[in-house]
Motif scaffolding. Structure first.
Motif, short mmCIF file in Angstrom:
data_model
loop_
_atom_site.label_atom_id
_atom_site.label_comp_id
_atom_site.label_asym_id
_atom_site.label_seq_id
_atom_site.Cartn_x
_atom_site.Cartn_y
_atom_site.Cartn_z
N GLU A 225 0.82 -0.96 -0.09
CA GLU A 225 0.12 0.09 0.02
C GLU A 225 0.78 1.28 0.05
N GLU A 226 2.11 1.15 0.84
CA GLU A 226 2.89 2.33 0.64
C GLU A 226 3.36 2.53 -0.69
N SER A 227 3.61 1.50 -1.60
CA SER A 227 4.19 1.66 -3.03
C SER A 227 2.76 1.94 -4.14
N GLY A 228 1.68 2.23 -3.45
CA GLY A 228 0.49 2.62 -4.29
C GLY A 228 -0.41 1.33 -4.81
N ILE A 229 0.06 0.01 -4.28
CA ILE A 229 -0.49 -1.11 -4.68
C ILE A 229 -1.55 -1.65 -3.86
#
Length: 134
Positions: free
Chosen positions: A75-79
């Motif tokens: 989630e921190e990588s936008g996934i």
């Protein structure tokens, strides 16, 4: 159906590979094991996953503690499109065959259902619920 990347190459990753079928899984991804082959599948690095994730279904196939940290990493990588294996494991894998699970994963609405099911059944949810209710 898109191929699957199993994030986690340990015991649960191998269990997920057996359930989902060798032909349906493209790679393992592992923060500590990249470059190896496990059960005939290449283990890719997280940086490789970031480049190709849109073309695959990501199944987080590790224990509960590590699932939470991998979800945070994703989630921190936008996934945001990932499926916790522990969110589909249980009654689904006991009652369903490989085809049923693959059909479940192929439906985009079920990504949210599996995420919700994981948190509903995890100790993280119960800890959060107790803190909120106090």
């Amino acid at each position: 159906m898109r191929k699957i990347i199993l994030f986690g190459s340990g015991h649960l990753g191998k269990e997920a590979l057996r359930l989902l079928g060798n032909n349906n899984v493209a790679f393992f991804c592992d923060n500590n094991q990249s470059g190896r082959f496990i059960e005939g599948k290449k283990v890719i690095s997280y940086s490789e996953l970031l480049k190709i994730h849109n073309d695959y279904i990501i199944v987080v196939s590790v224990n509960e503690h590590n699932t939470d940290s991998i979800i945070t990493q994703l989630e921190e990588s936008g996934i945001e499109k990932y499926v916790p294996y522990l969110g589909i494991k249980g009654k689904h894998t006991i009652l369903w065959n490989m085809k049923n699970v693959l059909e479940f994963l192929d439906n985009p609405e079920n990504i949210y259902k599996a995420q919700k099911n994981y948190y509903k059944n995890s100790s993280t949810f119960f800890i959060f619920q107790r803190i909120v209710c106090l």
